[in-house]
Design a protein around this motif. Structure first.
Motif, PDB file in Angstrom:
ATOM      1  N   PHE A 133      -1.682   0.204  -3.942  1.00  0.00           N
ATOM      2  CA  PHE A 133      -1.700   0.707  -5.530  1.00  0.00           C
ATOM      3  C   PHE A 133      -1.659   2.236  -5.251  1.00  0.00           C
ATOM      4  O   PHE A 133      -0.886   2.842  -6.080  1.00  0.00           O
ATOM      5  CB  PHE A 133      -2.818   0.261  -6.041  1.00  0.00           C
ATOM      6  CG  PHE A 133      -2.928   0.698  -7.425  1.00  0.00           C
ATOM      7  CD1 PHE A 133      -2.214   0.187  -8.357  1.00  0.00           C
ATOM      8  CD2 PHE A 133      -3.866   1.774  -7.690  1.00  0.00           C
ATOM      9  CE1 PHE A 133      -2.440   0.730  -9.967  1.00  0.00           C
ATOM     10  CE2 PHE A 133      -3.813   2.613  -8.908  1.00  0.00           C
ATOM     11  CZ  PHE A 133      -3.033   1.816  -9.743  1.00  0.00           C
ATOM     12  N   ASN A 134      -2.637   2.756  -4.421  1.00  0.00           N
ATOM     13  CA  ASN A 134      -2.651   4.328  -4.625  1.00  0.00           C
ATOM     14  C   ASN A 134      -1.317   4.935  -4.056  1.00  0.00           C
ATOM     15  O   ASN A 134      -0.999   5.998  -4.475  1.00  0.00           O
ATOM     16  CB  ASN A 134      -3.830   4.743  -3.466  1.00  0.00           C
ATOM     17  CG  ASN A 134      -5.278   4.601  -4.232  1.00  0.00           C
ATOM     18  OD1 ASN A 134      -5.362   5.545  -4.920  1.00  0.00           O
ATOM     19  ND2 ASN A 134      -5.929   3.645  -3.940  1.00  0.00           N
ATOM     20  N   PHE A 135      -0.605   4.228  -3.010  1.00  0.00           N
ATOM     21  CA  PHE A 135       0.776   4.773  -2.645  1.00  0.00           C
ATOM     22  C   PHE A 135       1.802   4.695  -3.930  1.00  0.00           C
ATOM     23  O   PHE A 135       2.389   5.667  -4.163  1.00  0.00           O
ATOM     24  CB  PHE A 135       1.193   3.728  -1.410  1.00  0.00           C
ATOM     25  CG  PHE A 135       2.697   3.994  -1.209  1.00  0.00           C
ATOM     26  CD1 PHE A 135       3.183   5.268  -1.158  1.00  0.00           C
ATOM     27  CD2 PHE A 135       3.245   2.807  -1.479  1.00  0.00           C
ATOM     28  CE1 PHE A 135       4.646   5.370  -0.579  1.00  0.00           C
ATOM     29  CE2 PHE A 135       4.500   2.704  -0.976  1.00  0.00           C
ATOM     30  CZ  PHE A 135       5.400   4.175  -0.689  1.00  0.00           C
ATOM     31  N   LEU A 136       1.825   3.461  -4.454  1.00  0.00           N
ATOM     32  CA  LEU A 136       2.757   3.285  -5.502  1.00  0.00           C
ATOM     33  C   LEU A 136       2.413   4.154  -6.776  1.00  0.00           C
ATOM     34  O   LEU A 136       3.290   4.384  -7.562  1.00  0.00           O
ATOM     35  CB  LEU A 136       2.925   2.114  -6.282  1.00  0.00           C
ATOM     36  CG  LEU A 136       3.193   1.001  -5.011  1.00  0.00           C
ATOM     37  CD1 LEU A 136       3.212  -0.580  -5.717  1.00  0.00           C
ATOM     38  CD2 LEU A 136       4.796   1.284  -4.596  1.00  0.00           C
ATOM     39  N   LEU A 188       5.819  11.452   0.374  1.00  0.00           N
ATOM     40  CA  LEU A 188       4.483  12.078   0.177  1.00  0.00           C
ATOM     41  C   LEU A 188       3.421  11.060  -0.340  1.00  0.00           C
ATOM     42  O   LEU A 188       2.302  11.387  -0.085  1.00  0.00           O
ATOM     43  CB  LEU A 188       4.998  13.055  -1.143  1.00  0.00           C
ATOM     44  CG  LEU A 188       5.563  14.454  -0.652  1.00  0.00           C
ATOM     45  CD1 LEU A 188       5.497  15.352  -2.019  1.00  0.00           C
ATOM     46  CD2 LEU A 188       4.751  15.303   0.130  1.00  0.00           C
ATOM     47  N   GLY A 189       3.975   9.979  -1.091  1.00  0.00           N
ATOM     48  CA  GLY A 189       2.848   9.044  -1.757  1.00  0.00           C
ATOM     49  C   GLY A 189       2.388   8.328  -0.514  1.00  0.00           C
ATOM     50  O   GLY A 189       1.148   7.692  -0.794  1.00  0.00           O
ATOM     51  N   SER A 190       2.993   8.032   0.591  1.00  0.00           N
ATOM     52  CA  SER A 190       2.676   7.154   1.485  1.00  0.00           C
ATOM     53  C   SER A 190       1.296   7.779   2.195  1.00  0.00           C
ATOM     54  O   SER A 190       0.603   6.787   2.893  1.00  0.00           O
ATOM     55  CB  SER A 190       3.738   6.999   2.688  1.00  0.00           C
ATOM     56  OG  SER A 190       3.866   8.128   3.376  1.00  0.00           O
ATOM     57  N   VAL A 191       0.955   8.986   1.963  1.00  0.00           N
ATOM     58  CA  VAL A 191      -0.171   9.685   2.642  1.00  0.00           C
ATOM     59  C   VAL A 191      -1.426   9.107   2.120  1.00  0.00           C
ATOM     60  O   VAL A 191      -2.504   8.843   2.662  1.00  0.00           O
ATOM     61  CB  VAL A 191      -0.265  10.951   2.564  1.00  0.00           C
ATOM     62  CG1 VAL A 191      -1.672  11.678   2.998  1.00  0.00           C
ATOM     63  CG2 VAL A 191       1.183  11.560   3.252  1.00  0.00           C
ATOM     64  N   GLN A 192      -1.254   8.399   0.715  1.00  0.00           N
ATOM     65  CA  GLN A 192      -2.484   7.851  -0.195  1.00  0.00           C
ATOM     66  C   GLN A 192      -2.805   6.663   0.385  1.00  0.00           C
ATOM     67  O   GLN A 192      -4.183   6.446   0.398  1.00  0.00           O
ATOM     68  CB  GLN A 192      -2.002   7.649  -1.558  1.00  0.00           C
ATOM     69  CG  GLN A 192      -1.617   9.092  -2.274  1.00  0.00           C
ATOM     70  CD  GLN A 192      -2.842  10.068  -2.328  1.00  0.00           C
ATOM     71  OE1 GLN A 192      -4.008   9.583  -2.481  1.00  0.00           O
ATOM     72  NE2 GLN A 192      -2.456  11.328  -2.141  1.00  0.00           N
ATOM     73  N   ALA A 193      -1.936   5.856   1.080  1.00  0.00           N
ATOM     74  CA  ALA A 193      -2.337   4.784   1.822  1.00  0.00           C
ATOM     75  C   ALA A 193      -3.282   4.917   2.968  1.00  0.00           C
ATOM     76  O   ALA A 193      -3.859   4.001   3.336  1.00  0.00           O
ATOM     77  CB  ALA A 193      -1.002   3.883   2.400  1.00  0.00           C
ATOM     78  N   TYR A 194      -3.112   6.148   3.438  1.00  0.00           N
ATOM     79  CA  TYR A 194      -3.958   6.453   4.597  1.00  0.00           C
ATOM     80  C   TYR A 194      -5.280   6.995   4.284  1.00  0.00           C
ATOM     81  O   TYR A 194      -6.340   6.719   4.812  1.00  0.00           O
ATOM     82  CB  TYR A 194      -3.225   7.375   5.524  1.00  0.00           C
ATOM     83  CG  TYR A 194      -4.149   8.216   6.436  1.00  0.00           C
ATOM     84  CD1 TYR A 194      -4.774   7.654   7.709  1.00  0.00           C
ATOM     85  CD2 TYR A 194      -4.820   9.444   6.141  1.00  0.00           C
ATOM     86  CE1 TYR A 194      -5.852   8.245   8.574  1.00  0.00           C
ATOM     87  CE2 TYR A 194      -5.664  10.309   7.071  1.00  0.00           C
ATOM     88  CZ  TYR A 194      -6.066   9.511   8.446  1.00  0.00           C
ATOM     89  OH  TYR A 194      -7.023  10.131   9.193  1.00  0.00           O
ATOM     90  N   ILE A 195      -5.275   7.831   2.880  1.00  0.00           N
ATOM     91  CA  ILE A 195      -6.716   8.361   2.263  1.00  0.00           C
ATOM     92  C   ILE A 195      -7.452   7.215   2.033  1.00  0.00           C
ATOM     93  O   ILE A 195      -8.546   7.004   1.911  1.00  0.00           O
ATOM     94  CB  ILE A 195      -6.292   9.302   1.291  1.00  0.00           C
ATOM     95  CG1 ILE A 195      -5.586  10.542   1.969  1.00  0.00           C
ATOM     96  CG2 ILE A 195      -7.549   9.670   0.759  1.00  0.00           C
ATOM     97  CD1 ILE A 195      -4.851  11.567   1.040  1.00  0.00           C
ATOM     98  N   TRP A 196      -7.003   6.102   1.405  1.00  0.00           N
ATOM     99  CA  TRP A 196      -7.771   5.252   0.653  1.00  0.00           C
ATOM    100  C   TRP A 196      -7.799   3.816   1.301  1.00  0.00           C
ATOM    101  O   TRP A 196      -6.813   3.558   1.948  1.00  0.00           O
ATOM    102  CB  TRP A 196      -7.443   5.005  -0.920  1.00  0.00           C
ATOM    103  CG  TRP A 196      -7.172   6.179  -1.762  1.00  0.00           C
ATOM    104  CD1 TRP A 196      -6.010   7.223  -1.853  1.00  0.00           C
ATOM    105  CD2 TRP A 196      -8.426   6.517  -2.462  1.00  0.00           C
ATOM    106  NE1 TRP A 196      -6.741   8.197  -2.730  1.00  0.00           N
ATOM    107  CE2 TRP A 196      -7.954   8.089  -3.128  1.00  0.00           C
ATOM    108  CE3 TRP A 196      -9.629   6.350  -2.577  1.00  0.00           C
ATOM    109  CZ2 TRP A 196      -8.785   8.925  -3.991  1.00  0.00           C
ATOM    110  CZ3 TRP A 196     -10.401   7.211  -3.257  1.00  0.00           C
ATOM    111  CH2 TRP A 196      -9.849   8.310  -3.942  1.00  0.00           C
ATOM    112  N   THR A 197      -8.795   3.296   1.060  1.00  0.00           N
ATOM    113  CA  THR A 197      -9.030   1.840   1.693  1.00  0.00           C
ATOM    114  C   THR A 197      -9.995   1.125   1.147  1.00  0.00           C
ATOM    115  O   THR A 197     -10.951   1.730   0.369  1.00  0.00           O
ATOM    116  CB  THR A 197      -9.319   1.878   3.363  1.00  0.00           C
ATOM    117  OG1 THR A 197      -9.266   0.795   3.688  1.00  0.00           O
ATOM    118  CG2 THR A 197     -10.789   2.570   3.414  1.00  0.00           C
TER     119      THR A 197
END
Length: 402
Positions: A133-136, A188-197
């Motif tokens: 979700f955070n990525f999308l 750019l958005g794919s980085v959010q998948a690494y930041i959030w869990t």
């Protein structure tokens, strides 16, 4: 857990309002504020209702209005600008239609956040869904300003560098640019998948362990690039376009002409429309950027006092007043994802005519004869400064009176 510990944990969660991702710059509030599963009896929605009732009321009343407008307006915009007739001859229609698609997708993603934060429904606090979700969620927020920068740059070329227009302002090139910008935004958005869990202990979507230093640096670089540098670049290009149009008008160097098949009015998007959309982006992104950066100089109050007492504490009063003002600004800025249809309708006669057809105003109520009469009137009152990119075969320029 003691009452003091409960309020301290809740205050820590509310403190995330000062550290949340800068996707809020695009008009979204409390993106990273989780529902505190370990804190009772408060949820994030309950806590905000107690600490900032005005902000919560605005959130629950105004946001659904934008949802309704966007859910109706964006599909209409998509249908008109991405129709085969417009798609084949008008490069600006590619950008505008793509923006409508992005806005429509984002509104539905934002609904999940709204249900979670404003109405206390568990929507994104789940394993895997949190990361996806955070990525999308951030990707369309990156893409929309970049698309507006794309057609603003095209306007600059068409008006200020007319001899390069046929080479650079084509439908094929517009499609390629939209594709490249989409891939760039996804990266750019794919980085959010690494930041959030998903944090199982807290039952919420939270930072990965040890990622906060990277998150702070990444946020300031990427979000300031998209939500500050891009709008400023759009502003500069718009100023240059306006200056050139004024110069051309003074020299009487704009000439009216249409393509050989007489469909110029149906295949054109006015520069006035595009300039208005660009300035609307600036007016909705930069204020949100400003109120976001202000939070660094407005501290919160004592986290150990009961949340019911925050309203009477001077420091908390100051912060909650800022928080409410910020919410008003962000709600206004959120209109950016819903209200472009009004700009197209007011500034473009072709778009108005197509909307009337879709709503069956002309064909169903007044008969087919009125449509011909309306087209005749529009030809007598053409739109001003319609400098349109085409498929590269014809250079269509038309003067209008909007």
């Amino acid at each position: 857990m003691s009452e003091l510990e409960e309020n301290a944990d809740l205050a820590e969660l509310l403190l995330l309002l000062r550290r949340m991702p800068m996707e809020n710059i695009s008009g979204i509030l409390n993106t990273s504020l989780p529902t505190p599963g370990a804190v009772t009896p408060y949820s994030s929605a309950h806590a905000l209702s107690l600490a900032a009732p005005t902000a919560m009321m605005i959130d629950r009343i105004v946001t659904p209005v934008w949802y309704i407008i966007g859910a109706i307006g964006n599909p209409i915009t998509m249908k008109i600008w991405l129709s085969r007739r417009m798609r084949e001859s008008n490069s600006s229609a590619i950008y505008i239609g793509s923006i409508a698609v992005v806005h429509f997708i984002f509104i539905w993603l934002h609904l999940l956040i709204e249900l979670h934060l404003a109405w206390d429904m568990k929507t994104i606090n789940r394993p895997t869904i949190c990361e996806i979700f955070n990525f999308l969620y951030i990707t369309p927020q990156y893409l929309a300003p970049l698309l507006i920068l794309g057609f603003t740059t095209e306007r600059y070329i068409a008006v200020c560098l007319p001899f390069k227009k046929e080479k650079y302002c084509t439908v094929q090139r517009a499609c390629a640019i939209v594709f490249v910008l989409t891939i760039f935004s996804l990266c750019l958005g794919s980085v959010q998948a690494y930041i959030w869990t998903y944090n199982k202990e807290r039952d919420l979507c939270y930072f990965r362990p040890g990622v906060r230093p990277f998150y702070v640096v990444w946020t300031w670089i990427s979000e300031m690039l998209i939500f500050a540098v891009v709008p400023l670049a759009v502003l500069v290009f718009n100023i240059l376009v306006i200056r050139e149009i004024r110069h051309l008008t003074q020299r009487a160097s704009l000439r009216m002409h249409r393509d050989s098949n007489g469909r110029g009015n149906a295949h054109q998007t006015s520069t006035l429309t595009l300039l208005t959309v660009s300035f609307y982006l600036i007016c909705t992104l930069l204020p949100a950027t400003i109120v976001y950066t202000m939070q660094s100089v407005i501290p919160t109050g004592d986290h150990t006092i009961r949340i019911e007492e925050w309203a009477s504490d001077p420091k908390w009063q100051r912060y909650l007043s800022y928080f409410t003002i910020r919410k008003v600004v962000e709600e206004i800025c959120f209109s950016n994802y819903a209200c472009y249809i009004f700009i197209y309708y007011i500034t473009g006669s072709y778009f108005r005519g197509e909307v009337h057809k879709l709503l069956c105003f002309q064909n169903c109520r007044k008969g087919p004869g009125v449509q011909r009469q309306s087209f005749s009137k529009s030809s007598k009152n053409p739109e001003q400064y319609t400098l349109v990119s085409t498929n590269g075969k014809h250079d269509q320029t038309q003067t209008t009176m909007i």
